[in-house]
Design a protein around this motif. Structure first.
Motif, PDB file in Angstrom:
ATOM      1  N   PRO A 317       8.299  17.896   4.816  1.00  0.00           N
ATOM      2  CA  PRO A 317       7.011  17.452   4.276  1.00  0.00           C
ATOM      3  C   PRO A 317       7.135  16.501   3.093  1.00  0.00           C
ATOM      4  O   PRO A 317       6.182  15.815   2.747  1.00  0.00           O
ATOM      5  N   THR A 318       8.312  16.470   2.446  1.00  0.00           N
ATOM      6  CA  THR A 318       8.472  15.589   1.288  1.00  0.00           C
ATOM      7  C   THR A 318       8.868  14.167   1.687  1.00  0.00           C
ATOM      8  O   THR A 318       8.897  13.278   0.833  1.00  0.00           O
ATOM      9  N   ALA A 319       9.183  13.944   2.964  1.00  0.00           N
ATOM     10  CA  ALA A 319       9.621  12.616   3.405  1.00  0.00           C
ATOM     11  C   ALA A 319       8.412  11.736   3.724  1.00  0.00           C
ATOM     12  O   ALA A 319       7.539  12.145   4.498  1.00  0.00           O
ATOM     13  N   PRO A 320       8.321  10.535   3.149  1.00  0.00           N
ATOM     14  CA  PRO A 320       7.215   9.622   3.485  1.00  0.00           C
ATOM     15  C   PRO A 320       7.242   9.246   4.964  1.00  0.00           C
ATOM     16  O   PRO A 320       8.317   9.086   5.551  1.00  0.00           O
ATOM     17  N   LEU A 321       6.084   9.096   5.560  1.00  0.00           N
ATOM     18  CA  LEU A 321       5.988   8.763   6.985  1.00  0.00           C
ATOM     19  C   LEU A 321       5.732   7.283   7.228  1.00  0.00           C
ATOM     20  O   LEU A 321       6.096   6.748   8.269  1.00  0.00           O
ATOM     21  N   TYR A 322       5.094   6.601   6.281  1.00  0.00           N
ATOM     22  CA  TYR A 322       4.595   5.253   6.560  1.00  0.00           C
ATOM     23  C   TYR A 322       5.107   4.172   5.612  1.00  0.00           C
ATOM     24  O   TYR A 322       4.735   3.012   5.764  1.00  0.00           O
ATOM     25  N   LEU A 323       5.944   4.501   4.653  1.00  0.00           N
ATOM     26  CA  LEU A 323       6.421   3.512   3.686  1.00  0.00           C
ATOM     27  C   LEU A 323       7.560   2.703   4.297  1.00  0.00           C
ATOM     28  O   LEU A 323       8.739   3.020   4.121  1.00  0.00           O
ATOM     29  N   ASP A 324       7.183   1.656   5.014  1.00  0.00           N
ATOM     30  CA  ASP A 324       8.137   0.828   5.754  1.00  0.00           C
ATOM     31  C   ASP A 324       8.783  -0.189   4.812  1.00  0.00           C
ATOM     32  O   ASP A 324       8.108  -1.058   4.255  1.00  0.00           O
ATOM     33  N   GLU A 339      -1.408   2.670   1.835  1.00  0.00           N
ATOM     34  CA  GLU A 339      -2.704   3.326   2.062  1.00  0.00           C
ATOM     35  C   GLU A 339      -2.551   4.492   3.030  1.00  0.00           C
ATOM     36  O   GLU A 339      -3.093   5.592   2.803  1.00  0.00           O
ATOM     37  N   ARG A 340      -1.820   4.258   4.114  1.00  0.00           N
ATOM     38  CA  ARG A 340      -1.626   5.315   5.117  1.00  0.00           C
ATOM     39  C   ARG A 340      -0.865   6.498   4.511  1.00  0.00           C
ATOM     40  O   ARG A 340      -1.146   7.660   4.818  1.00  0.00           O
ATOM     41  N   GLU A 341       0.118   6.195   3.645  1.00  0.00           N
ATOM     42  CA  GLU A 341       0.887   7.277   3.027  1.00  0.00           C
ATOM     43  C   GLU A 341       0.026   8.086   2.067  1.00  0.00           C
ATOM     44  O   GLU A 341       0.157   9.309   1.976  1.00  0.00           O
ATOM     45  N   VAL A 342      -0.879   7.419   1.345  1.00  0.00           N
ATOM     46  CA  VAL A 342      -1.779   8.136   0.439  1.00  0.00           C
ATOM     47  C   VAL A 342      -2.718   9.041   1.245  1.00  0.00           C
ATOM     48  O   VAL A 342      -3.028  10.159   0.820  1.00  0.00           O
ATOM     49  N   LEU A 343      -3.179   8.572   2.404  1.00  0.00           N
ATOM     50  CA  LEU A 343      -4.002   9.433   3.259  1.00  0.00           C
ATOM     51  C   LEU A 343      -3.201  10.632   3.758  1.00  0.00           C
ATOM     52  O   LEU A 343      -3.732  11.749   3.873  1.00  0.00           O
ATOM     53  N   ALA A 384       7.001   8.629  -4.405  1.00  0.00           N
ATOM     54  CA  ALA A 384       7.436   7.620  -3.428  1.00  0.00           C
ATOM     55  C   ALA A 384       6.422   6.491  -3.310  1.00  0.00           C
ATOM     56  O   ALA A 384       6.791   5.311  -3.238  1.00  0.00           O
ATOM     57  N   VAL A 385       5.131   6.833  -3.300  1.00  0.00           N
ATOM     58  CA  VAL A 385       4.084   5.806  -3.199  1.00  0.00           C
ATOM     59  C   VAL A 385       4.119   4.896  -4.418  1.00  0.00           C
ATOM     60  O   VAL A 385       4.054   3.659  -4.299  1.00  0.00           O
ATOM     61  N   LYS A 386       4.224   5.481  -5.608  1.00  0.00           N
ATOM     62  CA  LYS A 386       4.240   4.676  -6.832  1.00  0.00           C
ATOM     63  C   LYS A 386       5.438   3.728  -6.862  1.00  0.00           C
ATOM     64  O   LYS A 386       5.299   2.542  -7.206  1.00  0.00           O
ATOM     65  N   LEU A 387       6.602   4.227  -6.494  1.00  0.00           N
ATOM     66  CA  LEU A 387       7.799   3.376  -6.487  1.00  0.00           C
ATOM     67  C   LEU A 387       7.675   2.261  -5.456  1.00  0.00           C
ATOM     68  O   LEU A 387       8.070   1.115  -5.699  1.00  0.00           O
ATOM     69  N   TYR A 388       7.114   2.595  -4.296  1.00  0.00           N
ATOM     70  CA  TYR A 388       6.979   1.611  -3.216  1.00  0.00           C
ATOM     71  C   TYR A 388       6.032   0.484  -3.626  1.00  0.00           C
ATOM     72  O   TYR A 388       6.338  -0.697  -3.461  1.00  0.00           O
TER      73      TYR A 388
END
Length: 565
Positions: A317-324, A339-343, A384-388
C-alpha cells in the motif's frame, strides 16, 4: 576537407535538434494542459482520435510526447486501447507536417522569426506570450540549421571521399532502414533525421532509393524509443500502446521495402526535386499506414490485451501506483499522474475514516491496528507525491500548471493531516473507549454516525472539486462547512441535555463524545480547504470575514472603552 564537412554537418544537426526542442518545450508550456484535454475528449472514437493525434503532434513536434499523454489515459484501462492506437496513427502523420513545411525554401523567414521571438520572449507580459516567443525562436533555429546543412553539403564534388563513403553505406536498402532507425532512436527525433536525409538527397550524396529507405528507418526508429523508455517494465499492459505503434510501423516498412525502386521511379516523375520527393514519401507512407490500420485497430487492441495482460498490483500500500517517471518530461502529463496518485491517497484516507468510525463504535482492536497501518501508507504516498511534483522545476511550468502543482501538493498535505487526525486522535479515543469499557448512548451514537456520514459525503465532494475545479461544487462544499458547524452545535446541545437528564452512558462517555465531534470537525476543515483555490481563481472569495468598522464607529467604541476603563 572531409573532416570539416563532417564537423559542420554535426553542428547543423545539433542546432536542428535544439531548435526542435525549443519548439516542443514552448508549445508544452503554452498549451500543454489544453492539448491533453483535447486528447482526453478525442479518445471517444478512433476517427476523432486520429484527427486529434495529427493536430496535437503537429504542434508538439513529438510523437513520443503525444504517446505519453495518451498512455496516461490508457494505463489502468481508463479508456479503450483502440482509439489510443488511432491517436498514434494521427501522431505519425502529424510529425510529417513540419517536414512538409520545411521542405520548401523558407529560410528567408528565419531572421523575422528570430526578431519576433526575441521581442515576445523579452517583452511579453504574459507567460504564454513568452512561450510562443520561444517557439518562434525554435522554428528560426531549425530554418537556420537547414541553411547550414545545405551550405555544408552543397560542394559535393569537392568531397569525393564522403560521397564514396555514403554511397557504400547506403547501397543496401535494408541496411539503410536499420541505420536510420538506430540514428532516430539515438536522436529521439524522426523530424531531425528526415530533414537530414532530405538535405543529403538534395545535395546528391545519396540516391532517391536510399533516401526512401532511410526515411522508412526514421519512421521505424521513432517508434522504438517509447517501447524502451516510456513503459513500466513491471506492468506488461504499459507496453500495449507503444508496441502496437511499433508493430504498425514494422508492417508498413516490411510492405514498402521490396517496392522502393518502383516507388522512387513513380515519385520522381511527379517531383524531380529529391528533397521534396523524400518529404512527400514520408507523408504518404504514414497516411497509407493510417488508412490500412484504422479499421482493424480493435482487433489489434484485443490481440495486445490478450498477450500483455494487466499485472496484478503488488500488495504494497505504500508504493505509488501512478507516479510515472517517464512522464516528468511532459509537465501536463506528470501533473495528471500526480492527480491520480492523490486520488489513490484519498481513497485510503476515505477507508481510514470509514474503518476508524467502525472501530470506535464496535470496539474492534483489529481495525484500530489496521487504520494505523493505513496511516503509514498515507504518509509514504504523501511524501512521494510531494517529491514527484517538486521535480517539475518552476521553469518548466507555465503559470496555470504552476498553480495546479501547488494545489496538488496542498490537497495531498491536507489528506495526510486527516490521516494523522484519524490515527493519532480518533483511534486513541477508540483505544480509550475499549480499555475503559465505555459505551455511547443510542441517541449519542446515532448523532455521531450521522455527523460522520456528513463528513464522508463532503470528502467525496472534495474529490470532485479537486478534479473538476467546478466553482459551483466548491461553493456547495464551503456551504456544507457552515451546515456542519450548525450540526456540531446541535449534537453538543443534545449531548448536554442528556447530561442534565443524568443518563449513565452519557455521563461516562461525555468527554469521549465531545472529542469525537471536535476531531470530525477538524477533519472537515481540512476537507473543505480544497475549495478555496478554486473560489480564489474565480474571484469568489472576500478578503476577510470581519465586518468593516466605520471610522466614527471605531472612535466611538474607543471612547466607550476609555470611559469604562
Amino acid at each position: 576537407m572531409s573532416s570539416m564537412i563532417l564537423l559542420d554537418l554535426l553542428g547543423g544537426v545539433a542546432l536542428l535538434l535544439w531548435g526542435l526542442h525549443m519548439v516542443h518545450s514552448g508549445i508544452v508550456r503554452a498549451f500543454g494542459s489544453d492539448l491533453r484535454r483535447i486528447l482526453g475528449t478525442a479518445l471517444r472514437n478512433r476517427f476523432l482520435a486520429f484527427l486529434a493525434g495529427i493536430i496535437v503532434t503537429a504542434l508538439l513536434q513529438s510523437s513520443t510526447a503525444t504517446g505519453l499523454m495518451t498512455a496516461s489515459f490508457v494505463t489502468g484501462g481508463a479508456v479503450d486501447l483502440a482509439p489510443a492506437l488511432a491517436i498514434m496513427l494521427g501522431a505519425n502523420v502529424g510529425t510529417t507536417l513540419i517536414v512538409q513545411a520545411l521542405s520548401f525554401n523558407v529560410t528567408a523567414v528565419a531572421p523575422l522569426l528570430f526578431l519576433v521571438g526575441v521581442i515576445a520572449f523579452k517583452r511579453g507580459g504574459q507567460t504564454r506570450t513568452r512561450d510562443l516567443g520561444r517557439v518562434a525562436i525554435g522554428i528560426g533555429l531549425m530554418l537556420l540549421s537547414l541553411h547550414i546543412l545545405l551550405d555544408t553539403l552543397a560542394p559535393a564534388e569537392e568531397a569525393p571521399a564522403v560521397r564514396t563513403l555514403l554511397a557504400a553505406i547506403t547501397g543496401d536498402s535494408f541496411l539503410c532502414v536499420l541505420m536510420a532507425a538506430v540514428l532516430t532512436w539515438v536522436a529521439h527525433s524522426s523530424v531531425t533525421v528526415v530533414l537530414l536525409i532530405m538535405s543529403l538527397a538534395y545535395s546528391g550524396f545519396i540516391t532517391p532509393v536510399a533516401a526512401l529507405a532511410l526515411t522508412l528507418g526514421a519512421n521505424l526508429g521513432s517508434a522504438i524509443n517509447p517501447v524502451i523508455e516510456g513503459s513500466n517494465s513491471s506492468n506488461p499492459a504499459s507496453y500495449r500502446l507503444p508496441l502496437g505503434n511499433l508493430l504498425n510501423r514494422m508492417v508498413g516498412c516490411a510492405l514498402a521495402l521490396p517496392f522502393l525502386h518502383p516507388i522512387a521511379d513513380a515519385l520522381s516523375r511527379f517531383e524531380p526535386n529529391a528533397s521534396r520527393m523524400t518529404a512527400d514519401f514520408h507523408t504518404a507512407f504514414n497516411l497509407v499506414l493510417a488508412i490500412v490500420f484504422i479499421l482493424p485497430l480493435a482487433w489489434l487492441a484485443s490481440l495486445l490485451t490478450r498477450f500483455l495482460p494487466e499485472r496484478a498490483k503488488p500488495n504494497n500500500p505504500t508504493a505509488p501506483l501512478y507516479l510515472d517517471e517517464a512522464a516528468l518530461g511532459t509537465p501536463s502529463v506528470a501533473l495528471a499522474c500526480a492527480e491520480r496518485e492523490v486520488l489513490h491517497l484519498g481513497d485510503i484516507v476515505e477507508s481510514m475514516l470509514l474503518q476508524g468510525m467502525t472501530a470506535l463504535m464496535t470496539d474492534d482492536r483489529r481495525l484500530v491496528a489496521e487504520v494505523s497501518r493505513m496511516d503509514n501508507a498515507v504518509d509514504k504516498l504523501d511524501e512521494a507525491v510531494k517529491l514527484y511534483v517538486t521535480r517539475l522545476t518552476r521553469e518548466s511550468l507555465d503559470e496555470r500548471d504552476g498553480h495546479r502543482a501547488m494545489e496538488i501538493i496542498a490537497f495531498s498535505i491536507n489528506l495526510e493531516h486527516i490521516g494523522d487526525i484519524i490515527d493519532k486522535n480518533l483511534m486513541e479515543l477508540a483505544q480509550k473507549k475499549i480499555k475503559r469499557k465505555l459505551a455511547f448512548s443510542k441517541q449519542g451514537a446515532a448523532e455521531l454516525e450521522a455527523f460522520h456520514q456528513e463528513v464522508i459525503g463532503n470528502l467525496k465532494l472534495a474529490f470532485s472539486v479537486f478534479m473538476s475545479g467546478d466553482v459551483k461544487i466548491a461553493r456547495q462544499l464551503i456551504a456544507e462547512k457552515a451546515t456542519l458547524r450548525t450540526a456540531e452545535l446541535a449534537a453538543a446541545e443534545s449531548h448536554l441535555e442528556r447530561l442534565r437528564e443524568r443518563r449513565p452512558e452519557s455521563i461516562e462517555s461525555s468527554s469521549l463524545h465531545l472529542d469525537v465531534l471536535r476531531d470530525l470537525k477538524r477533519i472537515h476543515s481540512h476537507i473543505c480547504s480544497v475549495a478555496y483555490p478554486v473560489l480564489e481563481r474565480a474571484g469568489a472569495l472576500q478578503p476577510s470575514r470581519l465586518r468593516v468598522v466605520e471610522p466614527d464607529e471605531s472612535s466611538t467604541d474607543d471612547k466607550d472603552a476609555a470611559s469604562a476603563g
